[in-house]
Design an enzyme around this catalytic site. Structure first.
Site, mmCIF file in Angstrom:
data_model
loop_
_atom_site.group_PDB
_atom_site.id
_atom_site.type_symbol
_atom_site.label_atom_id
_atom_site.label_comp_id
_atom_site.label_asym_id
_atom_site.label_seq_id
_atom_site.Cartn_x
_atom_site.Cartn_y
_atom_site.Cartn_z
ATOM 1 N N THR A 159 32.285 44.428 32.359
ATOM 2 C CA THR A 159 32.289 45.881 32.484
ATOM 3 C C THR A 159 33.324 46.484 31.529
ATOM 4 O OG1 THR A 159 31.666 45.693 34.804
ATOM 5 C CG2 THR A 159 32.612 47.792 34.096
ATOM 6 N N GLU A 244 40.128 44.323 44.391
ATOM 7 C CA GLU A 244 38.866 44.530 43.688
ATOM 8 C C GLU A 244 37.712 44.605 44.683
ATOM 9 O OE1 GLU A 244 35.875 42.268 40.499
ATOM 10 O OE2 GLU A 244 37.943 41.562 40.747
ATOM 11 N N GLY A 342 6.255 58.230 47.911
ATOM 12 C CA GLY A 342 6.027 57.999 46.485
ATOM 13 C C GLY A 342 7.056 58.665 45.601
ATOM 14 N N THR A 367 29.835 36.907 44.740
ATOM 15 C CA THR A 367 28.592 37.146 45.462
ATOM 16 C C THR A 367 28.850 37.191 46.972
ATOM 17 O OG1 THR A 367 28.060 34.794 45.696
ATOM 18 C CG2 THR A 367 27.275 35.910 43.691
#
Length: 381
Positions: A159, A244, A342, A367
């Site tokens: 990033t 973090e 939709g 993760t």
């Protein structure tokens, strides 16, 4: 349930942050999504407004306060307008603590004024093509040579990778020790020979955020750019990862609150079978469940913020907050998109962007499977 996390001064700050974002970010973010990057001018404008380096000392141009609630205000206001491409949080809440707590006085004088003014954009490079959540698998190496290091390897999914002027690189500096040891933090600066950037990666979401591949080919890094203690990089990372992960949790809750509010507004105006779809029991029940879960998540995350500021936040609690809130963010975005029908699948509706942007939250920062491992091990399992 009202959040009691903030004081009057934080809410005053929120007003100035909101005014800045409404003027400098909201009108342009769609353009930045198409360009795949936020202009550097935004960073210097944020520095002039005092939005960067809040936790840094005033002598370097910072705010001089170590109170994570100021960062939370900025995180929440970025989520309010869906400005997922602005990398201030990575700069301040992830990289900032390394520079504040590990840099020498000389290093601080070199880097912190630009850090606070927005003239020096930062990144941290942990992830590699073959090493993501498993930091012990890092293969980037730094070989001792004279009064410095020769750095070789590559990083990915970084990033701020295109804009960054200063990158903290996690590299292996000792190979004859266990994998959890022998890592060091080396600061690579823009323009160093052998340091190149690959493509700005094309992601599913977070389109305006520059996320890059970085390559290091015999980059000579002087001793003056060693951050912290040699071969103790893994320990430094473990000390800073809870903040973090809490940053991600704060963002997840704020984003969930935002898309939920947008959806409540939508279901009160969209009609089907002669009445607003929000009046159908199914819609009410879905939204009631989401409201309850988001409120519970907010309560837990608020307490985590308090504990971070008091020095009591554990890695386990940060892991709990990260995995639970990001799973919830994905759930809220998915359910809210469904309630839009939709139209929810149309890019012009904010719920579709919220759905795309949410997906990565359960992946980066470790993760969610790794977060559960951390929690499980804390239970003696």
């Amino acid at each position: 349930m009202r959040s009691r996390l903030y004081e009057a001064e934080h809410e005053d700050f929120r007003g100035s942050v909101r005014a800045f974002l409404d003027k400098h970010v909201a009108p342009f973010h769609d353009d930045w999504e198409r360009a795949g990057i936020v202009p550097r001018e935004l960073w210097t404008a944020a520095g002039e407004q005092g939005l960067l380096g809040i936790g840094m000392e005033e002598r370097f141009g910072g705010g001089g306060v170590r109170d994570f609630r100021w960062s939370c205000v900025l995180i929440e206001e970025l989520a309010r307008i869906g400005a997922s491409g602005v990398g201030f949080g990575l700069h301040d809440d992830v990289v900032g603590p390394y520079l504040r707590d590990l840099a020498t006085e000389v290093q601080k004088q070199r880097w912190l004024p630009g850090f606070c003014s927005g003239e020096l954009i930062t990144a941290i490079a942990m992830t590699e093509p073959a090493a993501g959540s498993d930091l012990q698998g890092i293969q980037t190496t730094a070989r001792r040579d004279g009064d410095g290091w020769v750095l070789n390897g590559s990083k990915t999914f970084i990033t701020n990778g295109i804009n960054a002027d200063l990158v903290i690189v996690v590299a292996r500096t000792a190979t004859d020790v266990p994998a959890s040891r022998g890592l060091s933090l080396l600061v690579v600066e823009r323009g160093m020979a052998g340091f190149t950037r690959g493509r700005n990666l094309d992601k599913v979401g977070l389109k305006a955020q520059d996320t890059a591949e970085l390559f290091f080919d015999d980059v000579r890094v002087p001793d003056a750019n060693l951050l912290g203690v040699r071969d103790q990089g893994f320990s430094h990372l473990m000390q800073n990862l809870p903040q973090e992960r809490l940053h991600i949790a704060v963002s997840a809750v704020a984003s969930a609150e935002t898309v939920l509010a947008l959806t409540v507004e939508y279901v009160t105006t969209r009609t089907a079978f002669g009445r607003p779809i929000g009046q159908f029991q199914h819609s009410r029940f879905v939204l009631a469940e989401l409201q309850s879960e988001v409120t519970i998540a907010r309560t837990f995350v608020d307490e985590c913020v308090r504990q971070l500021d008091s020095g009591d936040l554990t890695a386990t609690d940060a892991a709990m907050a990260k995995w639970w809130t990001t799973e919830l963010q994905n759930k809220v975005a998915d359910r809210c998109l469904q309630l839009h029908g939709g139209y929810g699948y149309m890019s012009e509706y904010r719920v579709s962007k919220a759905w795309r942007d949410a997906r990565v939250q359960s992946i980066y920062g470790g993760t969610n499977e790794i977060m559960k491992e951390i929690v499980g091990r804390s239970m003696g399992l």
